[in-house]
Write an enzyme that holds these catalytic residues in place. Sequence first.
Site, PDB file in Angstrom:
ATOM      1  N   GLU A 211       0.887  -1.169   0.000  1.00 38.83           N
ATOM      2  CA  GLU A 211       0.000   0.000   0.000  1.00 38.83           C
ATOM      3  C   GLU A 211       0.924   1.218   0.000  1.00 38.83           C
ATOM      4  OE1 GLU A 211      -3.371   0.181   0.030  1.00 38.83           O
ATOM      5  OE2 GLU A 211      -3.727  -1.967   0.043  1.00 38.83           O
ATOM      6  N   CYS A 245      -2.036   9.686   2.488  1.00 42.56           N
ATOM      7  CA  CYS A 245      -1.545   9.083   1.243  1.00 42.56           C
ATOM      8  C   CYS A 245      -2.418   9.422   0.040  1.00 42.56           C
ATOM      9  CB  CYS A 245      -1.459   7.565   1.399  1.00 42.56           C
ATOM     10  SG  CYS A 245      -3.020   6.806   1.849  1.00 42.56           S
TER      11      CYS A 245
HETATM   12  P1  NAD Z   1       8.192   4.553   4.999  1.00 38.93           P
HETATM   13  O1  NAD Z   1       8.195   3.748   3.753  1.00 38.93           O
HETATM   14  O2  NAD Z   1       9.353   5.442   5.263  1.00 38.93           O
HETATM   15  O3  NAD Z   1       8.093   3.603   6.306  1.00 38.93           O
HETATM   16  C1  NAD Z   1       7.094   2.623   6.469  1.00 38.93           C
HETATM   17  C2  NAD Z   1       7.594   1.526   7.388  1.00 38.93           C
HETATM   18  O4  NAD Z   1       8.758   0.932   6.820  1.00 38.93           O
HETATM   19  C3  NAD Z   1       7.970   1.970   8.799  1.00 38.93           C
HETATM   20  O5  NAD Z   1       7.420   1.057   9.730  1.00 38.93           O
HETATM   21  C4  NAD Z   1       9.492   1.899   8.811  1.00 38.93           C
HETATM   22  O6  NAD Z   1      10.023   1.517  10.070  1.00 38.93           O
HETATM   23  C5  NAD Z   1       9.794   0.828   7.772  1.00 38.93           C
HETATM   24  N1  NAD Z   1      11.082   1.060   7.114  1.00 38.93           N
HETATM   25  C6  NAD Z   1      11.667   2.263   6.856  1.00 38.93           C
HETATM   26  N2  NAD Z   1      12.839   2.087   6.217  1.00 38.93           N
HETATM   27  C7  NAD Z   1      13.007   0.757   6.085  1.00 38.93           C
HETATM   28  C8  NAD Z   1      14.031  -0.052   5.501  1.00 38.93           C
HETATM   29  N3  NAD Z   1      15.124   0.482   4.949  1.00 38.93           N
HETATM   30  N4  NAD Z   1      13.860  -1.387   5.530  1.00 38.93           N
HETATM   31  C9  NAD Z   1      12.774  -1.948   6.087  1.00 38.93           C
HETATM   32  N5  NAD Z   1      11.779  -1.236   6.656  1.00 38.93           N
HETATM   33  C10 NAD Z   1      11.884   0.101   6.652  1.00 38.93           C
HETATM   34  O7  NAD Z   1       6.811   5.335   4.966  1.00 38.93           O
HETATM   35  P2  NAD Z   1       6.330   6.475   5.939  1.00 38.93           P
HETATM   36  O8  NAD Z   1       7.222   7.658   5.756  1.00 38.93           O
HETATM   37  O9  NAD Z   1       6.118   5.942   7.291  1.00 38.93           O
HETATM   38  O10 NAD Z   1       4.891   6.785   5.311  1.00 38.93           O
HETATM   39  C11 NAD Z   1       4.689   7.665   4.264  1.00 38.93           C
HETATM   40  C12 NAD Z   1       4.440   6.969   2.969  1.00 38.93           C
HETATM   41  O11 NAD Z   1       3.445   5.982   3.130  1.00 38.93           O
HETATM   42  C13 NAD Z   1       3.904   7.905   1.904  1.00 38.93           C
HETATM   43  O12 NAD Z   1       4.496   7.613   0.666  1.00 38.93           O
HETATM   44  C14 NAD Z   1       2.426   7.587   1.864  1.00 38.93           C
HETATM   45  O13 NAD Z   1       1.788   7.901   0.650  1.00 38.93           O
HETATM   46  C15 NAD Z   1       2.431   6.131   2.127  1.00 38.93           C
HETATM   47  N6  NAD Z   1       1.164   5.697   2.665  1.00 38.93           N
HETATM   48  C16 NAD Z   1       0.388   4.874   1.915  1.00 38.93           C
HETATM   49  C17 NAD Z   1      -0.856   4.494   2.394  1.00 38.93           C
HETATM   50  C18 NAD Z   1      -1.750   3.584   1.629  1.00 38.93           C
HETATM   51  O14 NAD Z   1      -2.716   3.109   2.212  1.00 38.93           O
HETATM   52  N7  NAD Z   1      -1.505   3.317   0.372  1.00 38.93           N
HETATM   53  C19 NAD Z   1      -1.281   4.951   3.646  1.00 38.93           C
HETATM   54  C20 NAD Z   1      -0.442   5.782   4.369  1.00 38.93           C
HETATM   55  C21 NAD Z   1       0.774   6.141   3.885  1.00 38.93           C
END
Ligand code: NAD
Length: 458
Positions: A211, A245
């Site tokens: 997602e 998002c």
């Molecule tokens: P992110 O991708 O930075 O982090 C998400 C998760 O991944 C966190 O739990 C984090 O600890 C983990 N993570 C971070 N770096 C990692 C790595 N190198 N290896 C493994 N795991 C890792 O996302 P964010 O900044 O928390 O959220 C924002 C993004 O999420 C935006 O792009 C937004 O559009 C998207 N989003 C999508 C939805 C949806 O339903 N489609 C909903 C909310 C947010």
Amino acid sequence: MTENLNIGELLRRQRQFFATGQTREVDFRLAQLRRLKQAIADFEEPITEAVRADLRRPELEGTFELSCLAEINYALKHLKRWVKPKRVSGSLAQFPASSKVYPEPLGVALIIGPWNYPFQLVISPLVGAIAAGNCAILKPSELAPHTSKVVADLIGKTFDRHYIAVVEGGVEVSQKLLAERFDRIFFTGGKRIGKIVMEAAAKHLTPVTLELGGKSPCIVDADIQLEYTAKRIIWGKCINAGQTCIAPDYLLVDRAIKPDLIDAMKATIESFFGSQPQTSPDYARIINNHHFARLAELLKDGNIVVGGETDESDRYIAPTLIDGISWESPVMEDEIFGPILPVLEYDDLGDAIAQINARPKPLALYFFSRDKNKQKRILAETSSGGLGLNETVLHVGSPTLPFGGVGESGMGSYHGKASFDTFSHYKSVLKQTFLFDIPLRYAPYKGKVDLMKSAIKK
Ligand code: NAD
């Protein structure tokens, strides 16, 4: 409660729990969903408080985190029907066998969440995992630490950790989890990390639901109800200070209506948040200094027509409209994920569609117009995870509408029945009779080819 066990050991214990078969019983699943519902009711205040502490979310917007309750209610109402095997018709070549499709749980699921809706984006997928009969490990975002702790407390007090557990932590913990073999990984976050998750999952051939996000366009035709359009766009952009998002990322406006729309949006911002949004109790803050600095940088682009004020000590960025933006401007490169709305214009709807289709498929696309033919065109000529006609964001809130991206905005979907499907395997079962046996398929084949062909072609 933080999970202190070694991750490999925790997973092994969850697999043992799954193997007992308890989670396959529909009554067990219903009971766990009811427990989760009660726990959320018991934790309502700590949840709202944690989200306020992490994001300074206004109380009303804090209630968005509780939308997972609608998911639980929907699953409670429909689960008995979802779990039933479905009889399907067989082909003549299989006669007289019967065919059925059985949903079965996958096993142990890993759910990794983001920080922007930090409670509901781990709990809503969990509803699907429980409904489908799985064990699960949740990893909430470390960037919303107060909410992460509440998720850990709530789950720790409600479930045996060998059934559902929370593992708190950042990138390192996430990577340790991803090194293990799960039966589904459900990830919500950005595109960049989505690729890391998919790569890790590929090592074990684990199915993934991604997602993700991206730039969700909002096209505005000249034939609109101006006041409602302005309100719905500004609401969708400003809830959670744009950190949603499916917030409209940028506007593509028919040139004829652009000045009127900008005026109407300006008036809307003032009517929602007053002339000093920083003092409004109804406006959230940016999650951390890193994102504040990233967004402040984007304000250097184009001409600010409304807003533009920032306060680093308060991580405040005003609701901002920017004009004079081109497709090449830095603000048009990546998902904005903040309260900054660039306003681009178009003369011909076909050009606007072509611009959108030249870019990655968005998570959401919004189109405002009374013109039904134009609505049909948008529906037929663009592709996006979801489409809002004369509305923003609301489509995410319905258990009857599967929610997910397409192309670079994600793969797979959830909410309602789609969540159950995501965490299930549909097993095809063919059952043959011992009463008789049709020899057509057996050697020697001589004299059977034509009969076989006609059976296959029927
Ligand atoms: P992110 O991708 O930075 O982090 C998400 C998760 O991944 C966190 O739990 C984090 O600890 C983990 N993570 C971070 N770096 C990692 C790595 N190198 N290896 C493994 N795991 C890792 O996302 P964010 O900044 O928390 O959220 C924002 C993004 O999420 C935006 O792009 C937004 O559009 C998207 N989003 C999508 C939805 C949806 O339903 N489609 C909903 C909310 C947010």
